[in-house]
Scaffold this motif. Structure first.
Motif, PDB file in Angstrom:
ATOM      1  N   SER A  95       0.812  -1.193   0.010  1.00 45.65           N
ATOM      2  CA  SER A  95       0.155  -0.090  -0.237  1.00 45.65           C
ATOM      3  C   SER A  95       0.908   1.225   0.132  1.00 45.65           C
ATOM      4  O   SER A  95       1.833   1.109   0.744  1.00 45.65           O
ATOM      5  CB  SER A  95      -0.784   0.023   1.289  1.00 45.65           C
ATOM      6  N   HIS A  96       0.436   2.158  -0.594  1.00 43.72           N
ATOM      7  CA  HIS A  96       1.178   3.547  -0.535  1.00 43.72           C
ATOM      8  C   HIS A  96       0.335   4.704   0.220  1.00 43.72           C
ATOM      9  O   HIS A  96       0.380   5.735  -0.083  1.00 43.72           O
ATOM     10  CB  HIS A  96       1.161   4.038  -2.122  1.00 43.72           C
ATOM     11  N   GLY A  97      -0.318   4.096   0.998  1.00 42.25           N
ATOM     12  CA  GLY A  97      -1.256   4.678   2.106  1.00 42.25           C
ATOM     13  C   GLY A  97      -0.362   5.720   2.702  1.00 42.25           C
ATOM     14  O   GLY A  97       0.943   5.931   2.523  1.00 42.25           O
ATOM     15  N   PRO A  98      -1.227   6.586   3.588  1.00 42.38           N
ATOM     16  CA  PRO A  98      -0.367   7.777   4.151  1.00 42.38           C
ATOM     17  C   PRO A  98       0.912   7.036   5.244  1.00 42.38           C
ATOM     18  O   PRO A  98       0.640   6.052   5.708  1.00 42.38           O
ATOM     19  CB  PRO A  98      -1.311   8.449   5.365  1.00 42.38           C
ATOM     20  N   THR A  99       1.682   7.941   5.484  1.00 40.84           N
ATOM     21  CA  THR A  99       2.735   7.582   6.224  1.00 40.84           C
ATOM     22  C   THR A  99       2.386   7.435   7.744  1.00 40.84           C
ATOM     23  O   THR A  99       1.397   8.151   7.980  1.00 40.84           O
ATOM     24  CB  THR A  99       3.809   8.685   6.319  1.00 40.84           C
ATOM     25  N   GLU A 100       2.788   6.741   8.448  1.00 40.63           N
ATOM     26  CA  GLU A 100       2.473   6.696   9.958  1.00 40.63           C
ATOM     27  C   GLU A 100       3.630   6.967  10.924  1.00 40.63           C
ATOM     28  O   GLU A 100       5.004   6.224  10.719  1.00 40.63           O
ATOM     29  CB  GLU A 100       2.111   5.133  10.200  1.00 40.63           C
ATOM     30  N   ASN A 101       3.629   7.637  11.773  1.00 41.87           N
ATOM     31  CA  ASN A 101       4.607   8.330  12.441  1.00 41.87           C
ATOM     32  C   ASN A 101       6.019   8.841  11.438  1.00 41.87           C
ATOM     33  O   ASN A 101       6.983   8.473  12.016  1.00 41.87           O
ATOM     34  CB  ASN A 101       4.867   7.224  13.441  1.00 41.87           C
ATOM     35  N   GLY A 102       5.564   9.099  10.489  1.00 44.90           N
ATOM     36  CA  GLY A 102       6.603   9.489   9.567  1.00 44.90           C
ATOM     37  C   GLY A 102       7.190   8.396   8.684  1.00 44.90           C
ATOM     38  O   GLY A 102       8.100   8.734   7.970  1.00 44.90           O
ATOM     39  N   HIS A 103       6.605   7.183   8.848  1.00 48.41           N
ATOM     40  CA  HIS A 103       7.322   6.092   8.033  1.00 48.41           C
ATOM     41  C   HIS A 103       6.377   5.403   6.998  1.00 48.41           C
ATOM     42  O   HIS A 103       5.115   5.429   7.282  1.00 48.41           O
ATOM     43  CB  HIS A 103       7.634   4.961   9.045  1.00 48.41           C
TER      44      HIS A 103
END
Length: 121
Positions: A95-103
């Motif tokens: 997935s190219h979903g949103p980053t999580e905690n900048g990752h």
């Protein structure tokens, strides 16, 4: 009702965790009745040498995960740079979903998807 086996192992590390991941795969048995999924927090650009490093570090084949690839026992699936690695039923998803905690890839995304897909397994 017979419980289903726990046959997916999800592992994550920050950028400094390569040696710990190498040590872990070196100790895995060649006939492990589970799939191993690995996320290493990486910068978004470029390529990753982690699949090749893990492939030569232990008895199980390791490779960069491919979207839709079926989960097989005795294999190590490694997240690709800039893609979350997810568990969907009996396959992996990228997935190219949103980053999580900048990752991206993010360890949390892998852990969450495995919990949803596998439940108590």
């Amino acid at each position: 009702m017979t419980p289903r086996p726990r046959d997916v192992v999800v592992v994550g590390a920050s950028a400094g965790g390569v040696e710990a991941l190498r040590a872990m795969v070196a100790q895995l048995p060649a006939d492990l009745p589970a799939s191993i999924l690995v996320v290493l927090h990486l910068p978004s650009g470029g390529t990753s040498a982690l699949p090749a490093i893990l492939d030569r570090s232990g008895p199980l084949p390791a490779a960069a995960a491919r979207n839709g690839e079926p989960l097989e026992h005795g294999r190590v699936y490694v997240a690709r740079p800039d893609h979350h690695l997810l568990v969907l039923e009996d396959a992996v998803a990228l997935s190219h979903g949103p980053t999580e905690n900048g990752h991206r890839p993010a360890i949390n995304a892998l852990f969450r998807s495995a919990a949803v897909a596998r439940g108590l397994r």
